[in-house]
Structures are given as C-alpha cells and as structure tokens.
Design a protein around this motif. Sequence first.
Motif, PDB file in Angstrom:
ATOM      1  N   ILE A 180      -0.832   9.975   3.476  1.00 18.36           N
ATOM      2  CA  ILE A 180      -2.010   9.485   3.674  1.00 18.36           C
ATOM      3  C   ILE A 180      -1.825   8.722   5.044  1.00 18.36           C
ATOM      4  N   THR A 181      -2.810   8.884   5.748  1.00 24.08           N
ATOM      5  CA  THR A 181      -2.971   7.974   7.112  1.00 24.08           C
ATOM      6  C   THR A 181      -4.087   6.967   6.954  1.00 24.08           C
ATOM      7  N   TYR A 182      -3.588   5.761   6.768  1.00 23.05           N
ATOM      8  CA  TYR A 182      -4.639   4.529   6.561  1.00 23.05           C
ATOM      9  C   TYR A 182      -5.008   3.719   7.392  1.00 23.05           C
ATOM     10  N   PRO A 187       0.497  -4.839   9.455  1.00 31.22           N
ATOM     11  CA  PRO A 187      -0.072  -3.923  10.334  1.00 31.22           C
ATOM     12  C   PRO A 187      -1.391  -3.474   9.913  1.00 31.22           C
ATOM     13  N   ASP A 188      -2.523  -2.964  10.701  1.00 31.75           N
ATOM     14  CA  ASP A 188      -3.640  -2.505  10.073  1.00 31.75           C
ATOM     15  C   ASP A 188      -3.998  -1.175   9.996  1.00 31.75           C
ATOM     16  N   SER A 189      -2.758  -0.289  10.216  1.00 30.60           N
ATOM     17  CA  SER A 189      -2.893   0.995  10.088  1.00 30.60           C
ATOM     18  C   SER A 189      -1.325   1.482   9.677  1.00 30.60           C
ATOM     19  N   GLY A 190      -1.210   2.742   9.187  1.00 32.53           N
ATOM     20  CA  GLY A 190      -0.070   3.157   8.898  1.00 32.53           C
ATOM     21  C   GLY A 190      -0.109   4.472   8.050  1.00 32.53           C
ATOM     22  N   ILE A 233       0.845  -1.224   0.019  1.00 33.36           N
ATOM     23  CA  ILE A 233       0.007   0.100   0.006  1.00 33.36           C
ATOM     24  C   ILE A 233       0.970   1.289   0.011  1.00 33.36           C
ATOM     25  N   ARG A 234       0.397   2.462  -0.653  1.00 33.94           N
ATOM     26  CA  ARG A 234       1.162   3.689  -0.770  1.00 33.94           C
ATOM     27  C   ARG A 234       0.247   4.786  -1.173  1.00 33.94           C
TER      28      ARG A 234
END
Length: 279
Positions: free
Chosen positions: A143-145, A158-161, A134-135
């Motif tokens: 982006i804060t995903y 991880p489930d966020s980043g 993901i990017r």
Amino acid sequence: SGEAYLLIAWVKYEFRGMQPTQLEFYLGVDPTGQTGNGNAATIDWGIDQVADKAKVHETFTHVWRTFTAAGPTASIWLRANHPTSNPSFKFYVDLVEVRQLDDAPPGPMIELTPWQLNHTISCGEQLTDDVFMIRNGGGAGTITYSLQPNCSWVSVVPDSGTSSGEQDPITVSYNTADLDPGLNTCTVTVTAPEASNSGTSLVINVTVETPAADFDEDCDVDQEDFGHFQSCLTGGGVTQTLEACLSADLDNDDDVDEADFAIFQSCFSGPGLPPGTCP
C-alpha cells in the motif's frame, strides 16, 4: 478462482430385489462451467457417495463433497449408476446447495494500531508526542499511503509512505495549549488507492478540563470569575442553596466563605492566562 466450496445434497433411493449393493452415486463438478455434455472428461466425479451407506432397500441420507473453483464458473453434475441391465430402483435428489468455505486471500488493507488516541489535559497544557503504527494488514502487495489531519493542532511525521506488511511508526505531534475547554476531536485520514478500506481514520480525542475556580470555563481565573464568587458568598456555617452558586463551594463544606476564597485566590491568573497549579 481459488476459492473452496462445499457441495451438499439430500438423496433418497429405493430398490426392488437384491440390487442395492451395486448402486453408485456421484456428485460431479466441472470447473469449465459447461452444461452440455455429461460425459465430458473435464467433470471431476469424485468418490462414490453411497459406498459407505447401509445396504437396505430404502435409504434417505445426506451426501457432500468439497471442490476448489478454477475459474469464474463451475457446473454441478449428478450421476446414479448401476451395472445391472434395467435395474429396478428410484433415486431422488433434493436441496442441492453450494456453500463457500473460505474467501479468496484478502487484498491490501490499512491497519492502524491503535486506531484511537484519548487524552485529558488541563487548560494550557501541552501534550507530548504519540506514536501509532500503520501497515498493510491484508493480503500480499504494497500500500502507498498518505495521512492528512483535519485540524490545525495535530501534525504527523512522516505523512506518507509504503508498507508491504511491516509496521511503520508515525509520530503525532500536538499544539494543545490553546484548545478550548471540553472535548476536542481531530481525525487523521489515511488513504491508499490499493487498500479496500482507503479513507480509514485515526481518531484523536483531547478533553480539556478547567479548574473549579474557572466558573465561566474560559481557561482563565479572572475578575469575571471573582464576580461570580463574590455574589455567592454566604459566610462561614451558612449553607449555600442556590443551584447557580454551588460551584463556588470550592472546599465542599456547604458554605461559601473565607476558606473558599483562599482556594480561589490561589487559582487567580488574570484574563487570558491559564491558571497554574489549582484544585
């Protein structure tokens, strides 16, 4: 602001006498958007649009120029000029058109690689982990995903980043041993408030195949399957023609006999138990 445009017009001009060599025509753009003063210093007149045209007494031609917007509006100005007092000419302008050449730099956007994962497994089989990337695949910025699967048999770590353009690896882990036969689909929704495509998803398809001897397709080969097989027995060399019994011809020789039973027996697992190695 910052976007490039093409300004196009069709023009026709007619002359009397020997004056065509002195005519000038300009396509002007005022980035302030004002429309009240044709002599304003803010108008960019560009180049003489007919300087390179044939010096004849009647000409119909296409003229154009480009400009870059400096704000939310711009005004278009047309000017025909001739230094001779009371010149004898007519000038027509038609089909003035403004076309956008390129968009402003794109904003942040979620990019998934790949965007879909497809697997085919046997009953009771446990899938190994996958990895996707993901990017921020759009413009500048971060982006804060966060990621959320919509099923219980998939988890992500991880489930966020965050991403400012670098690719972040995400590990997908599975619990597929108890999946139902057939197609099982799970989506991992990715949200990022800064991204124009927030809410995009990774799609995971897992198809669970049952062995041929699992006639009721419940991921075991048990007494119920044997009951079906027994009802379809014909004996060696006797063709089985009933549509419902064609599945019992496990060796594909048109009859249901001892050879088929040997295959069935090798697959027998008992109720609720996935069969092992089985055709």
